[in-house]
Write a protein that holds these residues in place. Structure first.
Motif, short mmCIF file in Angstrom:
data_model
loop_
_atom_site.label_atom_id
_atom_site.label_comp_id
_atom_site.label_asym_id
_atom_site.label_seq_id
_atom_site.Cartn_x
_atom_site.Cartn_y
_atom_site.Cartn_z
N ALA A 46 0.86 -1.20 0.00
CA ALA A 46 0.00 0.00 0.00
C ALA A 46 0.88 1.24 0.00
CB ALA A 46 -0.92 0.02 1.21
N THR A 47 0.42 2.28 -0.67
CA THR A 47 1.11 3.57 -0.70
C THR A 47 0.09 4.68 -0.50
OG1 THR A 47 2.80 2.73 -2.23
CG2 THR A 47 2.57 5.12 -2.07
N ALA A 48 0.33 5.53 0.47
CA ALA A 48 -0.62 6.61 0.74
C ALA A 48 -0.52 7.71 -0.32
CB ALA A 48 -0.36 7.21 2.12
N LYS A 49 -1.68 8.27 -0.67
CA LYS A 49 -1.72 9.42 -1.57
C LYS A 49 -1.47 10.68 -0.78
CE LYS A 49 -4.25 11.39 -4.28
NZ LYS A 49 -2.99 11.98 -4.82
N ASN A 50 -0.71 11.59 -1.39
CA ASN A 50 -0.44 12.90 -0.78
C ASN A 50 -0.75 13.99 -1.78
OD1 ASN A 50 0.88 12.31 1.94
ND2 ASN A 50 2.10 11.03 0.57
N ALA A 88 4.96 8.32 -2.35
CA ALA A 88 6.05 8.48 -1.37
C ALA A 88 5.91 7.60 -0.13
CB ALA A 88 6.13 9.96 -0.94
N ASP A 89 4.69 7.41 0.34
CA ASP A 89 4.48 6.74 1.63
C ASP A 89 4.22 5.26 1.43
OD1 ASP A 89 4.91 8.96 3.23
OD2 ASP A 89 2.83 9.61 3.13
N VAL A 90 5.30 4.49 1.38
CA VAL A 90 5.24 3.09 0.97
C VAL A 90 5.28 2.16 2.18
CG1 VAL A 90 6.37 1.29 -0.39
CG2 VAL A 90 6.42 3.67 -1.18
N ALA A 91 4.34 1.22 2.20
CA ALA A 91 4.39 0.09 3.13
C ALA A 91 4.49 -1.19 2.31
CB ALA A 91 3.15 0.06 4.01
N GLY A 92 5.22 -2.15 2.82
CA GLY A 92 5.37 -3.40 2.09
C GLY A 92 6.33 -4.34 2.79
N ARG A 93 6.85 -5.31 2.03
CA ARG A 93 7.75 -6.32 2.57
C ARG A 93 8.99 -6.46 1.72
NH1 ARG A 93 2.89 -7.13 4.05
NH2 ARG A 93 2.37 -8.10 6.07
N ASP A 113 10.92 5.75 4.97
CA ASP A 113 11.20 7.18 5.16
C ASP A 113 11.35 7.75 3.77
OD1 ASP A 113 12.29 9.69 5.47
OD2 ASP A 113 13.98 9.06 6.71
N PHE A 114 10.42 8.60 3.36
CA PHE A 114 10.23 8.98 1.96
C PHE A 114 11.29 9.92 1.40
CE2 PHE A 114 8.96 12.70 4.06
CZ PHE A 114 8.62 13.71 3.17
N ASN A 115 12.19 10.43 2.23
CA ASN A 115 13.13 11.46 1.80
C ASN A 115 14.26 10.92 0.91
OD1 ASN A 115 12.59 14.18 3.26
ND2 ASN A 115 12.28 12.62 4.84
N LEU A 116 14.67 11.74 -0.05
CA LEU A 116 15.94 11.55 -0.74
C LEU A 116 16.90 12.57 -0.11
CD1 LEU A 116 14.67 11.29 -4.42
CD2 LEU A 116 15.55 9.42 -3.00
N ALA A 135 13.08 10.14 -7.49
CA ALA A 135 13.31 8.72 -7.76
C ALA A 135 11.96 8.03 -7.75
CB ALA A 135 14.24 8.11 -6.70
N ASP A 136 11.89 6.86 -8.38
CA ASP A 136 10.61 6.17 -8.46
C ASP A 136 10.09 5.77 -7.09
OD1 ASP A 136 10.38 6.38 -11.19
OD2 ASP A 136 11.31 4.43 -11.59
N GLY A 137 8.76 5.87 -6.94
CA GLY A 137 8.12 5.58 -5.67
C GLY A 137 7.24 4.35 -5.71
#
Length: 387
Positions: A46-50, A88-93, A113-116, A135-137
């Protein structure tokens, strides 16, 4: 755990240029990234929309000419190149690791942590950029990220879609708004845009550090915002005399600091809430700005700023230290996800329209779930029937 067999291609939503939703193209033949040295490959759940997804797509980050079509480029040059996978806000394994990363991490669930970051400093971030832009998200089946920025979060009580809703783009921005302004225990904080991702994060974070949040939102969201921790909710639709509302709520005391996500003509009125009785203040008025939902231009008399000694803090992203603290609070159960609902990745156009047109009842975050993960991680929170 053994490294899984990774497909050579994956599904992803590609941003192909600045513009409307037609610039978002769903493809199922995008090459799967490989984790380089020090990186891990994450299977996205899942990735949150911002709001930054839309603003970057539409080129709404001008810093000189207000009419510029520009991307986020604090490092001196544009890093948004096309095609780009946003999110940007990625959850996964973790399903694979690069050279130098312990293979024992395969199978770990976590949050990015979404920062570059421009360098290794932990307490400052002067040229922020982020996954999904430079970078790709995560609007894809897989994403490769630095191993030290993918933080394990086991907490079985938090489902994957909820974990994405706790993403750093909102929570780290909110936390840095507070730390930049030096907000402390007992201070009265006005939180604008309180029903969105950053606003709901601010309310929770205020309570964690002992501050008292007053939410600026709408009456239909009053009860859930109070349940989240808001001391009171000020209806923005009935805020002609905002100072009078504040006086009634605080017993006549001014707001100590404003967390402004609204901008436009409201910024001057938010300053009013901090300066109506300077003798009752125990610190300088502080204004943290991390958004401009009501307009990118505000007209303010500078005499008001320097005579009342208003301190202004511009905030885009936070630091490595702040990200670590937030993850600790998530693991400890002090931060709670505020998930509004989910859409499948292939329906990102629908999700974008829903996000822009959201009305009463909207609170928290929308997450995007890869189609292959939808039944497990997205369907329980589906918004497809409401769009």
């Amino acid at each position: 755990m053994e490294q899984e067999r990774i497909p050579q291609t994956m599904a992803a939503m590609l941003l192909t240029g600045h513009g409307g939703l037609d610039q978002l193209v769903y493809r199922e033949d995008v090459r799967t990234p490989e984790p380089g040295p020090g990186k891990v490959l994450v299977q996205v759940s899942a990735t949150a929309k911002n709001n930054t997804d839309r603003k970057a797509r539409e080129g709404l980050y001008p810093v000189k000419d207000r009419d510029d079509v520009a991307s986020f480029q604090m490092g001196g040059e544009a890093t948004l190149t096309f095609p780009r996978i946003q999110g940007a806000d990625v959850a996964g394994r973790i399903v694979a690791v690069g050279e130098g990363v312990d293979a024992g991490r395969i199978g770990q669930r976590g949050l990015l942590d979404f920062n570059l970051y421009p360098d290794d400093r932990r307490d400052i971030n002067l040229a922020p950029d982020y996954f999904g832009h430079g970078a790709d998200g995560g609007f894809a089946d897989y994403v490769a990220v630095p191993s030290d920025q993918f933080h394990p979060v086991a907490n079985p009580e938090i489902r994957d879609a909820e974990l994405a809703a706790l993403g750093m783009c909102s929570y780290q921005t909110a936390y840095h708004m507070l730390t930049a302004a030096g907000v402390g225990p007992g201070e009265r904080i006005l939180v604008t845009g309180a029903s969105g991702g950053v606003g709901t994060a601010l309310i929770q974070l205020c309570r964690i550090i002992g501050a008292i949040p007053y939410a600026f939102s709408t009456a239909d969201k009053a009860e859930p915002l109070k349940a989240l921790g808001a001391e009171a909710v000020i209806d923005r639709r009935q805020s002609d005399d905002l100072v009078a509302h504040i006086r009634d709520l605080t017993g006549g005391a001014p707001i100590d600091a404003v967390m402004d996500l609204v901008g436009g003509e409201m910024t001057d009125r938010f300053i009013d809430t901090m300066i109506f009785d300077m003798k009752r203040r125990g610190s300088y008025p502080r204004l943290s700005i991390a958004g401009a939902g009501a307009g990118n231009v505000s007209e303010i008399l500078w005499t008001r700023i320097y005579l009342y000694q208003v301190q202004i803090f511009g905030v885009s992203h936070g630091t490595r230290e702040e990200a670590g603290q937030l993850v600790d609070w998530i693991r400890e159960g002090q931060l709670k996800p505020v998930l509004h609902g989910a859409f499948p990745l292939s329906k990102l156009h629908v999700a974008e329209r829903y996000f822009v047109e959201r009305g009463s009842g909207y609170l928290g975050k929308i997450v995007i779930v890869p189609d292959g993960q939808w039944a497990k991680h997205g369907a329980p929170f589906s918004l497809e029937g409401e769009a």
